[in-house]
Design a protein around this motif. Structure first.
Motif, short mmCIF file in Angstrom:
data_model
loop_
_atom_site.label_atom_id
_atom_site.label_comp_id
_atom_site.label_asym_id
_atom_site.label_seq_id
_atom_site.Cartn_x
_atom_site.Cartn_y
_atom_site.Cartn_z
N VAL A 151 -24.36 -2.12 4.90
CA VAL A 151 -25.23 -3.15 4.36
C VAL A 151 -25.71 -3.91 5.60
CG1 VAL A 151 -23.95 -3.51 2.12
CG2 VAL A 151 -23.16 -4.63 4.38
N THR A 152 -27.13 -4.45 5.19
CA THR A 152 -27.73 -5.32 6.44
C THR A 152 -28.10 -6.60 5.90
OG1 THR A 152 -29.60 -3.67 6.63
CG2 THR A 152 -29.88 -5.81 7.45
N LEU A 153 -26.88 -7.71 6.47
CA LEU A 153 -27.02 -9.13 6.72
C LEU A 153 -28.35 -9.86 7.10
CD1 LEU A 153 -23.20 -9.60 6.94
CD2 LEU A 153 -24.11 -8.68 4.74
N PRO A 154 -28.64 -10.90 6.46
CA PRO A 154 -29.72 -11.47 7.31
C PRO A 154 -29.61 -12.02 8.57
CG PRO A 154 -29.17 -12.48 5.16
CD PRO A 154 -27.73 -11.07 5.82
N LEU A 155 -30.69 -11.53 9.41
CA LEU A 155 -30.88 -11.92 10.75
C LEU A 155 -32.42 -11.41 10.97
CD1 LEU A 155 -28.73 -9.90 13.34
CD2 LEU A 155 -31.26 -10.17 14.32
N PHE A 156 -32.83 -13.17 11.39
CA PHE A 156 -34.52 -12.72 11.79
C PHE A 156 -34.26 -14.03 12.41
CE2 PHE A 156 -33.77 -14.53 7.56
CZ PHE A 156 -34.44 -15.35 7.80
N PRO A 157 -35.42 -14.25 13.78
CA PRO A 157 -35.14 -15.26 15.16
C PRO A 157 -35.50 -16.91 14.81
CG PRO A 157 -36.52 -14.08 15.61
CD PRO A 157 -36.33 -13.59 13.98
N ALA A 158 -36.06 -16.96 12.68
CA ALA A 158 -35.67 -18.03 12.27
C ALA A 158 -35.10 -18.67 12.02
CB ALA A 158 -36.89 -18.31 11.52
N MET A 159 -33.76 -18.05 11.69
CA MET A 159 -32.22 -18.52 11.13
C MET A 159 -31.32 -19.18 12.36
SD MET A 159 -30.96 -14.58 9.71
CE MET A 159 -28.96 -14.97 10.16
N ASN A 160 -31.17 -19.84 12.15
CA ASN A 160 -30.12 -20.71 12.66
C ASN A 160 -28.17 -21.11 12.44
OD1 ASN A 160 -28.88 -22.15 10.28
ND2 ASN A 160 -30.78 -23.65 10.30
N ASP A 161 -27.86 -21.12 13.28
CA ASP A 161 -26.12 -20.80 13.86
C ASP A 161 -25.78 -20.86 11.92
OD1 ASP A 161 -26.58 -20.34 15.85
OD2 ASP A 161 -25.63 -21.93 16.82
N ALA A 162 -25.91 -21.90 11.70
CA ALA A 162 -25.50 -22.62 10.11
C ALA A 162 -26.41 -21.95 9.02
CB ALA A 162 -26.36 -23.78 9.57
N ASP A 163 -27.01 -20.74 8.81
CA ASP A 163 -27.05 -19.61 8.42
C ASP A 163 -26.16 -18.79 8.65
OD1 ASP A 163 -29.68 -20.60 7.89
OD2 ASP A 163 -30.56 -19.99 8.94
#
Length: 371
Positions: free
Chosen positions: A345-357
């Protein structure tokens, strides 16, 4: 109670300066291939150590043209991995050759280089290794193998733009190197790709394959001498790519930081099988744990979405698709690829994410997976 706002597994980061540059191109009246494409190719060449680079309208097109430039055609065999987007194998069929699949290394999830020699025959013409999730295939072993057997290499680096090997940017060495700039990639042109050319290939021939085989002469004459396609990139797309290049380093570093946080906070009791931890070479295009054996992946994806988390699947083992079963491939041939393909499964990961995400994803995983 309203549903939580969905955190997608990926989302491009496009700044206002880039949006303004696109508007400038649209107002210029020159919106197809033109000066922006030339500037984009020059910028890519600089990243790739000065090697010739030509931009295309997709990474799939670059793979097909690379095979044609390498002289691959009917009667030839091309070795690749079953754990990749189906385009990697489809282009082999497009040029009339036969795809030969080799199982993956279950640790890296890339093609198992130790198994390739057993698949080489007198008909083998080329190798297409894939850098799954942005983790580069071992280039030293790859090219030593290719040299021993006099094989061309078309690096499917669709997911590894911005990655490196031994301190060198992917694309700065090797044979053919294919990049994708699809909307979900680390650098996007909305749709697009680029092909890095080896020294023994005429860039002009690449350009003719890119645009209907067409060539123009100084006296106004013209000719078509190869069967080309319609694969050119637009200046609108190139303007997006130029804007993205300004942020490539920060995008890569942010992805690495987010991946580190996943490793740090995911609960080991969830029994997820995490990807290889490479923070030197990998660009962390995707973060892909494997679900515990026996987990209903469809139910898991639905439950995560209920928690406001988007999850992708990249990729099912391609030899199990109907097209490839029709070519004679069967279940059980490549057990490592099949196991990973069924559980990934591919979990969310992209530059605009913050640590809280990342923390939010981890919390959702615990709610969904922990008994």
């Amino acid at each position: 109670m309203s549903a939580p706002l969905l955190l997608p597994f990926t989302r491009p980061s496009i700044d206002e300066e880039t949006i303004a540059s696109v508007a400038e191109v649209l107002r210029s009246g020159w919106i197809t291939s033109g000066p922006k494409v030339l500037a984009f190719e020059a910028a890519l060449s600089e990243i790739c150590g000065g090697r010739p680079v030509r931009a295309f309208n997709s990474g799939t097109a670059t793979l097909e043209v690379a095979l044609r430039l390498a002289g691959v055609g009917a009667g030839d065999e091309v070795i690749t991995t079953p754990l990749t987007w189906v385009a990697t194998a489809n282009v082999i069929l497009e040029v009339g050759a036969t795809p030969v699949l080799v199982d993956i290394d279950p640790i890296t999830r890339n093609i198992d280089l130790a198994r390739i020699e057993g698949a080489i025959t007198p008909r083998t013409k080329a190798l297409i290794p894939v850098d799954l999730a942005g983790l580069p295939v071992d280039r030293d072993r790859l090219y030593a193998l290719a040299k021993r057997h006099h094989l061309r290499v078309v690096e499917d680096a669709a997911q590894s733009f911005g990655a490196s090997w031994n301190g060198q940017a992917i694309g700065s060495s090797g044979d053919f190197v294919s990049f994708s700039f699809h909307a979900n990639k680390n650098l996007t042109t909305c749709e697009g790709g680029a092909l890095v050319l080896p020294a023994d290939v005429d860039p002009g021939l690449c350009e003719r394959y890119r645009l209907q085989g067409f060539r123009r002469f100084a006296d106004g004459g013209m000719d078509v001498d190869v069967l080309g396609g319609k694969f050119n990139l637009t200046d609108v797309a190139a303007a997006v790519g130029l804007g993205q290049l300004r942020h490539l380093h920060e995008f890569t570093e942010r992805r690495r930081a987010l991946a580190r946080r996943y490793f740090a906070i995911l609960d080991p009791a969830l029994n997820l099988e995490l990807p290889a931890q490479d923070f030197t070479n990998c660009n962390w295009h995707m973060f892909q744990p494997l679900l515990p054996a026996g987990t209903d992946r469809g139910a898991f994806i639905a439950a995560m979405r209920d928690q406001g988390i988007g999850v992708g699947v990249h990729y099912p083992a391609l030899h199990l698709f109907t097209l490839y079963r029709g070519l004679g491939f069967t279940a059980g041939q490549f057990p490592h690829a099949e196991s990973v393909g069924a559980r990934t499964v591919t979990l969310p990961l992209f530059p605009a994410m913050n640590d809280a995400d990342v923390d939010r994803v981890a919390t959702a995983l615990t709610r969904v997976l922990k008994p």
